[in-house]
Each structure stands twice: as C-alpha cells, then as structure tokens.
Design an enzyme around this catalytic site. Structure first.
Site, PDB file in Angstrom:
ATOM      1  CE  LYS A 287      -3.921   1.846   2.704  1.00  0.00           C
ATOM      2  NZ  LYS A 287      -4.746   1.627   3.889  1.00  0.00           N
TER       3      LYS A 287
ATOM      4  CB  SER B  62      -8.091   0.655   6.276  1.00  0.00           C
ATOM      5  OG  SER B  62      -8.750   1.856   6.584  1.00  0.00           O
TER       6      SER B  62
ATOM      7  CB  SER C  38      -8.133   3.513   3.179  1.00  0.00           C
ATOM      8  OG  SER C  38      -7.270   2.999   4.162  1.00  0.00           O
TER       9      SER C  38
END
Lengths: 495, 517
Positions: free
Chosen positions: B69, B188, B164
């Site tokens: 990420k 997330s 996210s």
C-alpha cells in the site's frame, strides 16, 4: 545601566505563597524591603526561572543522530529529526539517566512513572509541528536548590538561600533559524532539532537579579559536576528565561512578564533587575503591566516587547502515542529476572552520584582551613580547585596563605588576560616553587610578585632562575645590609 | 503452492514476475497500482532465481511477487499516500515490514492505491482516482447484473473495492500479486478484503512494527495482510511479526512463527456472536450468511453462544474524536519545508505553510485536521478527548469481559452489504460513508485485538461477502486456525476474470485460490 536601583533584595526567606499571605515574612529577616522611588508603599519583586539545560549525550533524545556543537548545518539530522513521515521516536537511555541524576542532586522526588506529550505549534525550526515534552507527569518534582550570596558585595559575609524546584522534564530541543532580512528568507539548521533538554523550573522564590544569577550559577556547577550537561551558556547549552513581577506586601502577586534572550549569567542579573525597575516605574506612573514576553537587549541593557506570537497560544497538548509510559525502578521495585541493562535503577544512580559543589566546598574548608567564600571562589573557576590543591601538595606554605596567592594574584592575572586556568602560563608546579622560596624567606613578597610577572611571560624559566637573574634574593648577610644602608645614608647627605 | 513450484523449478521467479507485471498492465483499468516498480522487481526476481538455482532460497517468500500500500515507505520508490502533499516523494528508507519482506526474497511489484492518507472506506478519495473492484468485471457479477437502460454500459456499473486499502485488495483479488500489505485503523484492511473476496488480517496492535508506515492514528494503526488464503496470511505474518527497536510500541516478547494445522479442529472452541453487531442497515443476505456460519460451527461441535458488547454503538463517535485528534497532530509535520509539496506562495512562512497545506491536502484530510484541532483545544480537551479515551477503555473492557468468560473467538459480519456501485457510493460524503462502513470493524482497533475477514460466499449480485473473526490479543494462531477451518468449509469460489484466465498458467490451474504456501 543608566537607571538607579530603587530597591534592595531583602535578606529574608522565600517569598510568600501565591495565596496572598502577608509579606511580613520577608521583612522579618531584618533586611531592607524595597522602597518605591517616591517613598510610597514598598515593592516586593518576585522572580522565577525556567532553565533549559542541554543534556550531555552522544545522541539525541529520540534518535540516533549525533549531538555536537558547531557542526556544518544540517549534517547531524536523522530521518526522525527531519520529521520524515513514518519515523518513530526511540527514547535515549543516557538522557533518562542524566535527568534522574539531576533530579536526585536537586533533592527531587523521581517519578517512577512519567509520561510524554506532544506540544503543538507551527514554526520553521520545529519540523514535526510539535515538540515532544512532559507536560502531564514529568520525570522529577518537588526539589530544592541552595545557593549563596555575598551581602553588600563584601566577600566576608555570605548568606545561604533556597529556591524550590517545581519540576524537571525531558523534552526535545528545536532547530535553529537564522533570519536573512536582506534576502527576505529564513535559513533553518536542524542539527539541534531533537537534542535532549532538561527543563528545570524554579519557583518564584527569588527577588532580584543577584539571587537569580547565584541560583543559576550553582545549578550550572551542579550540572557540570554531574556531567549531565556541560551547561555552557555561550554555546546555548544553558538557556534561562526569567518570570518577573512586582507587588505590594500583603497584596496578591502582580502580572508577570517573561524575559528571554539572556545570554550570560551577568546579563541575567541585569535583565531581571531592569525588568523589576521597569515594572515598578510603570506601576508608579499609573500604568499596567502586560502579561507578555520581552527580550533582553544586552547592548541597551533593557527589555523590549517581543514580536507577538499570534496572541495566546493553545498548544493542544496530546499524549505522545508512540512512547509508552517511562517506568523507572529502584532496588525495591526492580523485578528479579529483569536484565539491569534494560532498565534505569534510581538507587543505582544515587549511589554513584559524585560530590556536589556544596559538599566539595565544605570539604575544602574543613581540609585546608580556608574560608567559605574562598571555597566558593575556588569552585567558581574551572580548574582552580585542582590548581590550588596541587600547589598545596607541593609547598610548605600553609594553605591559608596559599589561597591568597591563588585568589588575589593568580586569578586576577588570569582575568586580566581573559585566560582559563588550563591556559595559565604559570603551572601549579612553578607556583609551588615560587611560594617555597617565599616561605623559606629567600625572597620578599614584593620580589615574589615580580617573579610571577616574569613567569607569566611563559619563557620557560624557573622561579629560581629568575630570582638569580634579577638578583631578587633577600639579603641575609648582616654586614652587607649595613653597607648598603650606610651607602644610602651617605648618598643622602651629599644632596 | 507456487512456492513449491518455484522450488521444484516448474516456474522461475522471473517468469512469475513477468506474468504478474503483464497482468498488472492488462488490468490497469482497475487503477489498483499507483507505481509499478518494473525494473527493480525484475532485478529482485533475477536474484531470487539465482538463489533457487543454487538451491539456497531464503524461505517460502523467496521470489513471491507482492504489492505494498502506498502509505508504507519504500526506499527509492515514490511513496505518495495518494496525496498531492507527497506526490513525487521518494522515500529514503524502507518501512520495517517492507524490509523484512525484501530480506525474505519477496519481489516488490509496486505501490497500491488508497484513499488519501488512508482516510476513507472506499478507496475513492485519492488523487489518482478510485480503485475498481475486480469483481465488477467478473463473469459472476456480469451474469447477475441487470442493465438499467439499454444505453448503459458496464463502465458505470463498476463497484468499489471498499477501503482504504482498496488497491492492495484489488491487486490480490485480480491475481497480480500473491500477497499485499495494507493498513488497518478502523477496518481499512478487512473492509476491502470483504468486498474483493480475499483474506484480510488485522494483527494485534504491537505485534508488527509500524516503523515506516505513515501514520493515521498511531494508537490504532497496524500493518494489514491481504492474501488469497488463510495459510498464506500465516506465512506473511510469520515473516513480519516481532519486536522492532525502532518502534517502541511493539512488544518485547519473542514471536514464534507458526504453521496452521492441516486439519483444524474447532469442536472444543466457544464461538461468541455479539448481538450488537446486528447493526442497523445490515443486509438480510449477510445476516443469513452469519447465521449459517454459526450453524456450521454448531454442527462441528463448537459451543456457539450469543454475547453482548454493550458499548459497541459508541465506538464510531469515540473513534471520530480520537482519530481526528491524532490526525491533526500527525499532519502537522506537512509544511512543505523539508520534503513534499511546497507552495510557491512565499510572502511569509505562515502564508507558505497555509498555502502548502491547502494545496497538498484534500477536503477529507483538511476536515479531519480541523475537527481534531477543535477537540484538542484546552477548553475542549477534557470534554472530548479525555472522555473519548474513557469510552475507549469501556469498549476494550467489553471484549475482555467476553473473552474472560470463556469465549475464544467472536464471529461477526465484516460489512453491512456487498460492494456498492461507485456512482451510488459517491452520493454520500466521505465522513458519512466512513461512519457507516466502519461500524463492524472499528471496535477491534479500539481494543487492539486481532481480527480477520474470510471470504464466505457470493451475494445475489454475484459479489463477495466476507465474515469476520475477532480473537484474543496475541492469539493469532488460534484466530487463524479457526479462520482456516471456516475457509475450508465455505469453499469460496475463484473469481472468473477474463484477464486472469488469459494469463493463466499451470501454476494457477486446479487450484481454488492459487496460494503460494
């Protein structure tokens, strides 16, 4: 300064508490209570200090970058110091030990559990937008510092005072900003950002510049003795802010101002005294004192309001989430299976504290029979005690006599030429030699001074050589003396 | 399985890497990746190949393509957090978790897309645009979707990944990598895992180092692990967990990597069903699946009981206060001075700061900063921040009580519904969506507990639904064992994606979920 000091520090005890207790205590000591210019009600000045001492350590408080004075700009900055995203603080053990040592030396209670907080404000020399400090629970609290003053500038009378230490907290230093007005820019050097500081808060128990200076001087000596800070003000290792207010005896404390930008102990005394005077004059003229920050201008010898930092700041304190509570142990609470390398043991540190200045002075007085004020003067000059003791070791002259030569003669030479004891061209060995000649009555005291002047030139000659060269020997032979006297008398008659 | 294939030489690390890179290219419309580190990945693959040839691979992860990420620092590779503030920012160091994976020989394919600074539950609010859920293009979804009008094409029908860590979830789901790192602050990692049909593990707070993870909420953030099966998650966990001196919030205890039993047994366990997780808005589909799952455990001999976590309903509000406060603090460093975006406005330092932060942050970030600063004001601190901390303690205690009463694992839904179409999702603002979507996942972050999403079944619309297991602190082994058992029971179908099938390879065939362990 151009102003006349319209008040004097009382010789009484600590100032009254904030609850507006009568100021009778301060005048009970019998000293003069400050009198206003126009002879109106007397004023009681109140002085507190916030002192930041840079911790003497190899690396910074929360990162591994080096601590070093005057390195090339931005050469000692780790990712964490530059606040690069994703970096985390890691507590430096040495800094914790330094704070514990200092706390113990100042008679504080060491908090076995203390916490770290973030103090937020925006400034170019604060990369993260917050400083990590200890606002809620600092590492040490409720201590005291004893210091001594000469009364009326006479060395003969010294009085001991005490100032309460509110707390000691660990916190990060900020970087440095240099304002370049010609190019309308500010240059930032982050070498200092993140260096460990101990903030020592002294309660408003002092009442004049002299007291403040003496207290700071003693703190400086203590820190240097412990080695927890080198405390050299000129290198920014010791910074002092003064909180000053005045009030009438029996009334509540007045509005206080904070005085910053004080770069030496001498200037501290000046700044504090100026500010007290300024406040008294302002109030006597019907004005008011603003709760503001003022800077000391050393050239003009006065304090001026500092640029208003956007009014009252709300620092939005928040616990530092990346640092667990700091847990310290003592012999009782230390778990059996814990590796002592992993923890800080308060008792272990206490046992290894060196002799503090007050103890050293007492020992000097006892051992050598010198006066207390002599011991102060010895400790006040870096290396002087060692010099003195070395001379005493090597000479037959009594220490009580040696001290005069050290403090009155040698020290004034050093001061005249702005030299430290280490830089003295006259070594303790040579000094001892010289004093031996004097003691054996081979030369007079006047001659000794002459020899010293020669030795000072640092040409490598021994005292004996100089004596022989300049024919300064005391004449012991009776007949020779008679001849000289006769010659003088004869010479007189011829005029 | 692919690890075994690498070992046996059936496929080489470079082949594997190239295949993944090609697949990334053909699935670019998913917008899962922000940066593809093609050159360095191939180099890493080559080095891995050399090791395999000499019979000295570093471990199971050697040669395995992974994605990270874009809020983890990766040395020499741009790290943007999907924000203008860090666009073009090349990290000078690797996050500890990234370094650990590289030390094991993993091949870093690239950085995945996310909501700006990890704030959001859709992976729609980053500067590089939204991430599309690979399932939007799956046969399973297309078969079930009824076009509303004749002219409507599938373009506007695509669904979100959740967030996210949407980019990481999409990357794993579309087979472009074998494992990905996400982060989990309020759900997330688990939320997008549920929507994308992959395993999403949130480890116990303090087990894995956060050094190098650009923080959202320091007291709740954890690195998250996304994989296609539970065994893989265990392998990645094994290589990441353990004390890091650079992160003072990691526990000191030695961590021992574990292998999960091949035939897990749940008959001796007690499974708790917290009634408060039957939250308003929970779809009837998911409710039914949750119930079925509970029955599965009952039939296997486990004790299944209803429990109560009474303070669950306060967790969102509590989270808002604590999260925004920490955000306000953590974002204070972004002033354009040392790194990142710096505005051209230079009348004064203050104006430069203000312009930089206005230009660098999106509305969501700025909104949270303002809220957070409000809660931290001296006059508000006691009423908001302190109160929220107290509520947090109550929420954590709820779990302690339940686990202390003999319950081993909690079983809950992960999301309220399956993934919604993007055009539906953006009708509400980020704050509203986050508040809605975090409800089932948030409390585990408050309490620091480990939790995992296991893909369970497809919804009526042909989209993945996952269920969540929450375990005791540092009992990841037990948590993953239960998860693995459940995974075996439900046999979640493999995504039928054209692009994946085109790049298909012997390695992927005959495997339910193409794992690497």
């Amino acid at each position: 300064g151009v102003w006349r000091r319209a008040w004097q520090c009382g010789a009484g005890g600590p100032a009254p508490s904030r609850r507006g207790q009568r100021a009778a205590a301060s005048s009970a000591g019998g000293g003069a209570v400050p009198v206003g210019k126009s002879g109106l009600a007397p004023w009681v000045p109140v002085v507190g200090l916030e002192i930041h001492a840079q911790i003497s350590s190899n690396s910074k408080l929360f990162s591994g970058s080096q601590v070093q004075f005057a390195a090339p700009p931005n050469s000692l900055v780790s990712f964490f110091d530059a606040s690069l995203p994703g970096t985390l603080p890691v507590l430096n053990r040495r800094c914790v030990e330094a704070a514990v040592m200092t706390g113990l030396a100042l008679n504080c209670s060491i908090n076995k559990k203390s916490l770290f907080d973030r103090k937020h404000y925006f400034y170019a020399d604060l990369p993260a937008g917050y400083q990590i400090t200890q606002q809620r629970v600092p590492i040490a609290v409720n201590g005291s510092l004893s210091y001594s003053l000469c009364i009326d500038n006479k060395m003969s009378q010294m009085v001991t005072k005490t100032v309460r230490i509110k707390q000691i907290q660990l916190e990060q230093d900020s970087g440095k900003s240099l304002h370049d007005d010609t190019r309308s820019q500010t240059l930032i050097d982050l070498n200092r950002a993140g260096v460990g500081l101990m903030e020592v808060v002294m309660e408003p128990d002092m009442c004049c510049g002299e007291e403040a200076a003496a207290a700071v001087r003693e703190l400086q000596l203590i820190l240097q003795t412990l080695g927890s800070s080198q405390a050299v003000m000129a290198e920014g290792q010791l910074r002092v802010d003064a909180n000053v207010s005045v009030h009438h005896p029996g009334e509540p404390y007045g509005v206080r101002t904070e005085v910053k930008n004080i770069n030496s102990i001498r200037f501290l005394a000046k700044a504090v005294d100026y500010e007290i005077q300024r406040q008294i004059e302002e109030l006597e003229n019907g004005g008011t004192i603003l709760n503001e920050t003022r800077a000391f201008d050393s050239k003009l010898g006065c304090t001026v309001p500092m640029r208003d930092k956007e009014g009252k700041q709300d620092y939005r304190f928040m616990p530092e989430p990346n640092l667990p509570p700091l847990i310290l142990y003592d012999a009782k609470s230390l778990p059996a299976n814990m590796n002592h390398q992993q923890v800080v043991n308060i008792d272990w540190i206490q046992e290894r504290l060196p002799d503090l200045p007050s103890v050293k002075r007492a020992k000097l007085v006892e051992r050598y029979g010198i006066l207390p004020e002599h011991s102060f003067a010895l400790l006040n000059e870096d290396g002087l005690t060692e010099f003195f003791e070395n001379v005493v070791k090597q000479t037959q002259m009594k220490p009580k006599k040696v001290i005069g030569w050290i403090l009155n003669v040698l020290l004034s030479y050093l001061k005249q030429h702005s030299l430290t004891v280490k830089e003295s061209p006259v070594s303790s060995f040579m000094m001892a030699d010289l004093l031996n000649l004097l003691e054996k009555k081979e030369i007079s005291s006047t001659a000794a001074k002459q020899v010293l002047a020669e030795l000072w030139k640092g040409e490598g000659k021994t005292p004996l050589e100089i004596v022989k060269e300049k024919k300064l020997e005391l004449i012991q032979d009776q007949k020779e003396l008679e001849q000289i006297c006769q010659a003088v008398i004869d010479g007189q008659e011829n005029e | 399985q692919v690890s075994a294939a690498l070992k046996e030489g059936r496929v080489t690390p470079t082949e594997l890497c190239q295949r993944c890179l090609a697949l990334i290219k053909s699935t670019r419309f998913l917008n899962a990746y922000i940066t593809v580190a093609e050159e360095t990945a191939l180099k890493q693959a080559e080095e891995s190949e050399r090791r395999y040839k000499t019979g000295q691979p570093l471990g199971i992860l050697d040669g395995i393509p992974i994605a990270v990420k874009d809020n983890f620092n990766t040395a020499g590779i741009e790290t943007t957090c999907a924000s203008n503030m860090l666009k073009g920012y090349i990290s000078p160091y690797n996050a500890t978790v990234v370094q650990k994976l590289l030390d094991q020989g993993a091949v870093l394919l690239g950085k995945t897309n996310l909501d700006e600074f990890a704030m959001g539950s859709g992976s729609t609010d980053g500067i590089f645009g939204p991430v599309r859920n690979p399932w939007s293009y799956s046969r399973q979804y297309k078969e079930k979707s009824v076009p509303k009008s004749h002219s409507e094409d599938e373009e506007s029908n695509w669904v979100i990944t959740g967030g996210s860590s949407g980019g990481s979830a999409a990357a794993v789901s579309s087979f472009t990598c074998f494992a990905a790192l996400g982060s989990d602050t309020g759900g997330s990692t688990r939320n997008p895992a549920a929507h994308c049909g992959v395993v999403g593990l949130k480890p116990t707070y303090g087990l894995i180092s956060r050094h190098g993870l650009i923080p959202l909420v320091n007291s709740m953030d954890v690195p998250g692990i996304l994989t296609r099966c539970v065994d893989d998650a265990a392998v990645v966990l094994g290589s990441l967990a353990g004390h890091d001196p650079k992160d003072s919030t990691t526990i000191q205890d030695n961590f021992k990597p574990f292998e999960l039993p091949s035939l897990p047994d749940v008959s001796k366990l007690s499974i708790g069903i917290p009634k408060e997780y039957h939250a308003p808005g929970l779809s009837s589909e998911i409710l039914a699946l949750w119930s079925k799952a509970a029955d599965l455990f009952k039939n296997a001999g486990a004790k299944v009981i209803e429990v109560s976590l009474p303070h669950t309903r306060y967790s969102i509000v509590c989270y808002h206060v604590l999260c925004t406060a920490e955000v306000a603090s953590n974002m204070a460093r972004f002033d354009g001075l040392e790194y990142g975006h710096r505005s051209d406005v230079n009348k004064s330092t203050e104006s430069m700061y203000a312009a930089t932060r206005r230009e660098g942050f999106n509305d969501v970030v700025r909104g949270r900063i303002l809220s957070g600063n409000y809660f931290l004001l001296k006059q508000n601190y006691e009423n908001y921040f302190i109160k929220a901390q107290k509520v947090r303690r109550l929420i954590a205690n709820d779990f302690l009580k339940v686990f202390g009463s003999g319950v081993d694992i909690l079983l809950t839904p992960t999301t309220l519904s399956d993934a919604v179409p993007y055009r539906e999702f953006i009708k509400e603002d980020n704050r509203t969506r986050s508040a809605q979507d975090d409800i089932l996942t948030q409390a585990a972050n408050m309490a620091g507990l480990p939790a995992i999403n296991v893909p369970t079944a497809l919804s009526e619309r042909g989209l993945p639904i996952g269920l969540q297991f929450i375990g005791r602190s540092f009992q990841e082994k037990q948590l993953l064992t239960v998860a693995k058992w459940f995974e075996k029971q439900v046999k979640f179908p493999m995504i039928q994606l054209e692009e994946v099938e085109r790049h298909n390879h012997n390695v992927f065939q005959h495997q339910k979920s193409a794992s690497f362990s």
